[in-house]
Design an enzyme around this catalytic site. Structure first.
Site, PDB file in Angstrom:
ATOM      1  N   LYS A 114     -56.228  15.328 -42.058  1.00 54.51           N
ATOM      2  CA  LYS A 114     -56.545  16.725 -42.376  1.00 54.51           C
ATOM      3  C   LYS A 114     -58.042  16.812 -42.682  1.00 54.51           C
ATOM      4  CE  LYS A 114     -54.822  20.265 -45.637  1.00 54.51           C
ATOM      5  NZ  LYS A 114     -53.899  20.455 -46.785  1.00 54.51           N
TER       6      LYS A 114
ATOM      7  N   SER B 178     -51.041  24.386 -45.898  1.00 53.96           N
ATOM      8  CA  SER B 178     -52.315  24.376 -45.214  1.00 53.96           C
ATOM      9  C   SER B 178     -52.495  23.214 -44.239  1.00 53.96           C
ATOM     10  CB  SER B 178     -53.431  24.368 -46.249  1.00 53.96           C
ATOM     11  OG  SER B 178     -53.393  23.186 -47.018  1.00 53.96           O
TER      12      SER B 178
ATOM     13  N   SER C 295     -48.454  22.142 -49.328  1.00 58.33           N
ATOM     14  CA  SER C 295     -49.193  22.073 -48.061  1.00 58.33           C
ATOM     15  C   SER C 295     -48.861  20.919 -47.127  1.00 58.33           C
ATOM     16  CB  SER C 295     -50.689  22.054 -48.332  1.00 58.33           C
ATOM     17  OG  SER C 295     -51.131  23.373 -48.457  1.00 58.33           O
TER      18      SER C 295
HETATM   19  N1  GLN Z   1     -49.816  27.663 -49.969  1.00 59.01           N
HETATM   20  C1  GLN Z   1     -50.245  27.229 -51.272  1.00 59.01           C
HETATM   21  C2  GLN Z   1     -51.557  27.860 -51.615  1.00 59.01           C
HETATM   22  O1  GLN Z   1     -52.070  28.596 -50.833  1.00 59.01           O
HETATM   23  C3  GLN Z   1     -50.339  25.726 -51.314  1.00 59.01           C
HETATM   24  C4  GLN Z   1     -51.557  25.180 -50.719  1.00 59.01           C
HETATM   25  C5  GLN Z   1     -51.681  23.700 -50.810  1.00 59.01           C
HETATM   26  O2  GLN Z   1     -50.731  23.004 -51.153  1.00 59.01           O
HETATM   27  N2  GLN Z   1     -52.880  23.223 -50.548  1.00 59.01           N
HETATM   28  O3  GLN Z   1     -52.079  27.643 -52.670  1.00 59.01           O
END
Ligand code: GLN
Length: 512
Positions: free
Chosen positions: A85, A160, A184
């Site tokens: 990532k 994400s 994420s």
């Molecule tokens: N979707 C969640 C957020 O926007 C989790 C994001 C993540 O785990 N980086 O905060």
């Protein structure tokens, strides 16, 4: 080799590929070349990669082949191409965090987990797309482009770590490493039908990750099988003097997650809890059906099933959206355009008048951050500000303790907890983009594990057929008017119980 054989080869797990490398049936250079071709062919539509580091990967592959021919293979991942990532720092390879702010940022060092992967001989094929700063659940919030779900290009891959999961799902690399602050790794793994593991907080070093919420962040493997996830975790985990939250003595060594498929009683001493709060309103019945079927399979293997309650579940998202932005506002404070990112050169063509240092900060932060990062910085600054910190931040920390206690209590009654990974199927691109709240709710089932610091894994449990309107499809490749959309199931365990949850995952994989 024939094209069909290529496809078969690319669809294999790391463990299977590793054997082929050992037997010298394929070389690392060949494998890497094939993955690069696959990216060229597939990534036009899927758009999983921000950077493809083909030249570097082929050089690493040559080194790996040398080791293999000298009988000095370093590990099971030596010679196997994987992606990372793009919020994980890679020396001399651009790391953007999906944000314009770091568009041209080339780190001078590797994250600890990258160092470990390289020392094990992994081939880093490229850096994958994400919601900017890992803020999001769909990759639509990337400042560069949206990644598409390989199972239906008109839908999101989740986020994400959407780029990583879409890449693994479409065989562009044998695995990936993502990060998980509120879901994420797991949510996109569920949406893309791959395995995604968020380890216990403190299991893996966060040194060299672009920090989001420092008390919640954990990097973890995204793979095709539970066995691969265990292998990858073994490589990247372990304490690190550069991250004081890593816990010494918690190396995940020689994990034995492989179950005896023949024995009907293999799961007989595992008690599984199904929290009633996770099987209630808001859950798509088609998702529920798939998850309940998977639980039945485990029950058939001898597991005992029990309904449980995690009474503070309803507060988890609210707590997360106070604690996380508080930490985000602090972590993003370093991006002032001077030490990192957005540079003064760009100012020349702008309408901004820069007269002093403050103007420069303002310009860089106004231009470099997108709306979602600004929203979180404002929220975080607000909940931490004098007069409000007691009311919001402190309260949220107290409720965090209640969420942790729910799990502690539950794990006295059961060994693992099973829930759907997401309440819905992968949604359409654009469907939630303008409604932050509905996007935040994509993580209702995943945030609690981060709040409590416990490990959780998402595994694929099947597909649901959905109809699609072909006449409106912009993707000519869609020939059918239905698409099969993946469903993910989440398995949670107490702190440091990765071996157990991986074992349950492996057991399901073998019986399904
Ligand atoms: N979707 C969640 C957020 O926007 C989790 C994001 C993540 O785990 N980086 O905060």
């Amino acid at each position: 080799m024939k094209k069909t054989n290529y496809n078969l080869l690319l669809s294999r797990s790391i463990m299977e590929t590793s054997e082929l490398l050992d037997k010298k049936e394929v070389s690392s250079v060949e494998l890497t070349g094939l993955v690069l071709e696959q990216i060229k062919e597939k990534d036009k539509d899927i758009k999983a990669f921000i950077t493809v580091s083909g030249k570097e990967a082929l050089e690493q592959a040559k080194e790996s082949d040398k080791r293999i021919s000298n009988g000095k293979r370093l590990s099971k991942i030596d010679g196997v191409p994987i992606s990372l990532k793009d919020n994980i720092l890679t020396k001399n390879i651009k790391t953007t965090a999906g944000s314009k702010m770091l568009e041209d940022f080339v780190p001078a060092f590797d994250a600890t987990i990258v160092e470990r992967l390289k020392s094990a001989g992994a081939i880093i094929i490229g850096k994958t797309n994400l919601d900017a700063w890992a803020h999001g659940a769909s990759t639509e919030n990337s400042d560069f482009f949206t990644t598409h779900n390989p199972y239906d290009l008109e839908r999101v891959p989740g986020g994400s770590s959407g780029g990583s999961c879409a890449a693994v799902a479409s065989n562009m690399g044998f695995a990936s490493v993502g990060t998980d602050t509120g879901g994420s790794i797991r949510q996109p793994a569920g949406f893309c039908s791959v395995v995604g593991l968020k380890p216990t907080y403190g299991r893996c070093s966060r040194y060299g990750l672009v920090a989001m919420g420092s008390s919640l962040d954990q990097p973890g493997p995204i793979t095709k099988t539970a066995e691969d996830a265990a292998m990858l975790l073994e490589i990247v985990c372990g304490d690190d003097p550069r991250d004081s939250t890593t816990v010494p003595g918690k190396k995940f060594q020689n994990p034995n997650i492989k179950c005896q498929i023949k024995s009907k009683t293999q799961m007989s001493n595992v008690k599984i809890g199904l929290p009633k709060e996770y099987f209630s309103k808001g859950l798509d019945p088609k998702v529920e059906e798939k998850v309940r079927n998977a639980v039945k399979i485990l029950e058939g293997q001898g597991a005992k099933i029990k309904q449980i309650s995690l009474p503070h579940t309803d507060y988890a998202v609210a707590v997360y959206y106070i604690i996380m932005p508080a930490e985000v506002s602090s972590n993003l404070a370093r991006y002032d355009g001077i030490r990192f990112g957005f540079s003064a050169e760009k100012i020349q063509n702008s309408k901004f008048k820069i007269q002093n240092l403050l103007d420069l900060y303002n310009y860089n932060r106004a231009e470099g951050f997108g709306n979602e990062a600004k929203r979180r910085i404002m929220l975080g600054t607000y909940v931490l500000s004098a007069g409000y910190a007691e009311e919001y931040y402190k309260k949220a920390m107290q409720v965090r303790t209640l969420v942790c206690r729910d799990f502690e209590k539950a794990f006295k009654e059961v060994d693992v907890i099973i829930t759907p990974t997401s309440p819905t199927l992968p949604f359409k691109i654009g469907e939630r983009e303008s409604d932050p709240l509905s996007m935040y709710l994509a993580d209702v089932y995943t945030v609690s594990a981060n709040i409590a610091g416990i490990p959780a894994i998402s595994i694929p449990v099947g597909f649901v057929e959905e109809t699609r309107k072909l006449e409106t499809s912009q993707f000519k490749k869609h020939k059918k008017n239905t698409s099969s959309l993946p469903v993910g199931m989440q398995i949670l365990g107490p702190q440091w119980s990765e071996e157990l949850i991986l074992k349950v995952a492996n057991s399901y994989e073998q019986m399904k």
